[in-house]
Design a protein around this motif. Structure first.
Motif, short mmCIF file in Angstrom:
data_model
loop_
_atom_site.label_atom_id
_atom_site.label_comp_id
_atom_site.label_asym_id
_atom_site.label_seq_id
_atom_site.Cartn_x
_atom_site.Cartn_y
_atom_site.Cartn_z
N ILE A 220 0.85 -1.19 0.00
CA ILE A 220 0.00 0.00 0.00
C ILE A 220 0.89 1.24 0.00
N ASN A 221 0.39 2.31 -0.61
CA ASN A 221 1.11 3.58 -0.62
C ASN A 221 1.43 4.00 0.82
N LYS A 224 -0.80 6.60 2.41
CA LYS A 224 -2.11 6.06 2.83
C LYS A 224 -1.97 5.27 4.12
N PHE A 227 -1.71 7.82 7.03
CA PHE A 227 -2.95 8.52 7.36
C PHE A 227 -4.04 7.56 7.83
N ASP A 228 -4.05 6.33 7.34
CA ASP A 228 -4.98 5.33 7.86
C ASP A 228 -4.71 5.07 9.35
#
Length: 425
Positions: A220-221, A224, A227-228
């Motif tokens: 995953i980036n 992301k 922030f997740d």
């Protein structure tokens, strides 16, 4: 790396070798980040820059140092720990080396504020938390205490030497020295730092043989991922209590004492070498205090430990303005109590973060908590410089810093150790 790992099998766990390499990385980072405190007065003399101007660059450095933490931890998941650290240290060496050519305030802000702040953010506390959670199932508190103490050791080794070089040769030679040290450690990282225990056929130290294997890198980036983690953690009251207590920790350590103590000593007629020596002595004491704090965090209630750490630090800071007026004994008393407590807060904070968010997500969540730490440091670095310029002394800033520590002691008692939340996908 693999041959050394095979040789060490049966003699000692390779996690301790990894810990030693990361200790050196964090030591170089700490030495780099302590450099501007020695440069502050010489830059004023050479370029006529005000203390507020220099403090502005350092406050940007401190803020970016913290804000990079969660993204660096996510990048270590996505691109790999070794690749992330090698990239950050290369940027650090180039940026610090280029600072020997600076002549304008924007050079100071760009290099020491932006470049150094971002690079050191990937090679400090979040790196330590990532390595400890990957490599240690037992003795995590002790391991984190040892890595956190590297900042104290960095000050112990670098500050007196840098202050002596500044007095004799000026500020430019010290930035070239620090850049060279960052380059020298790159081969050690390339050859001795595995990605994770499974890379060399091991399990984390103390982990049972039937435990599930550690997680592989995420695809995953990393933005992301970061922030997740923040979105999930921000719903927890414990996260905000840890965040704001660590904000106070950063304001009272890196932001205030770490940035302004040498300049403060100059206000009382002490030389840069003398001020740096006192700061280095506090670093030596912190090496003992933080390592012992890690040992304690494996055995006792971490909230209670944090209460005492913040409370005693606040009392030490309130005493500091009076310490300069007490012949012989004033500053040694302050240095002893403040030094033992300098960053002793880190191991219990990491343990509490891991208890709530789990070993996989804790490094990223702790990265956001470190962002709070460094935002507090940036606030204090700039605020103390402004108060010193307007009032002519650091007394008011010292009292505010001490009072904030007392508030921090109250906040940490409200933290609850709840069951771990599900891992972030």
């Amino acid at each position: 790396m693999y041959a050394f790992a095979r040789w060490s099998k049966g003699r000692f766990h390779y996690g301790w070798v990894t810990l030693a390499v990361v200790f050196l990385i964090m030591l170089i980072t700490a030495g780099t980040r302590s450099t501007p405190s020695v440069m502050m007065v010489p830059l004023e003399h050479d370029f006529g820059w005000s203390r507020t101007t220099v403090s502005l660059a350092l406050s940007i450095n401190l803020a970016l140092f913290g804000l990079m933490g969660p993204f660096a931890a996510a990048a270590m998941q996505r691109f790999g720990l070794r690749r992330t650290v090698l990239t950050a240290l290369t940027i650090l060496a180039i940026g610090v080396g280029l600072s020997s050519l600076m002549t304008s305030t924007w050079h100071m802000v760009l290099i020491w504020g932006v470049l150094v702040g971002m690079a050191t953010g990937a090679t400090s506390m979040t790196l330590g938390a990532t390595v400890v959670n990957r490599w240690f199932s037992q003795r995590r508190g002790l391991a984190m205490g040892i890595l956190t103490a590297s900042s104290a050791t960095g000050q112990l080794l670098f500050l007196p030497l840098m202050a002596a070089i500044v007095e004799r040769y000026g500020w430019r030679p010290i930035v070239l020295t620090v850049a060279a040290l960052a380059v020298l450690i790159l081969p050690l990282i390339a050859f001795l730092l595995p990605e994770r225990p499974t890379s060399v056929g091991l399990r984390p130290f103390g982990e049972p043989v039937d435990a599930p294997a550690d997680q592989v890198a995420s695809h995953i980036n990393p933005i992301k991922i970061a922030f997740d983690a923040l979105g999930k953690a921000s719903k927890s009251r414990d996260f905000w209590l840890l965040f704001f207590s660590f904000f106070i920790c950063g304001a009272s350590t890196n932001g205030y004492i770490g940035t302004h103590f040498i300049a403060m000593c100059g206000d009382y007629g002490l030389s840069e070498v003398k001020g740096a020596s006192i700061l280095a002595t506090m670093g030596l004491l912190d090496l003992v205090g933080t390592t012992f704090s890690g040992w304690l965090s494996d055995r006792f209630n971490n909230r209670v430990l944090l209460f005492w750490y913040y409370g005693l630090r606040g009392l030490a800071l309130i005493f500091l303005p009076y310490a300069f007026g007490i012949t012989y004994f004033g500053l040694p008393i302050f240095a002893f109590f403040y030094g033992l407590d300098w960053v002793a807060t880190v191991p219990p904070t990491v343990r509490l973060t891991t208890d709530v968010f789990g070993s996989r997500d804790a490094p990223i969540v702790f990265g956001w908590i470190v962002a709070g730490h460094q935002l507090g440091a940036a606030f204090a670095a700039l605020g103390a410089g402004m108060l010193r310029n307007s009032l002519g002394s650091y007394t008011v800033a010292t009292m505010i810093s001490g009072g904030l520590c007392v508030v921090g002691a109250i906040l940490v008692l409200r933290i609850h150790r709840r069951a771990m939340v599900p891992a972030i996908a």
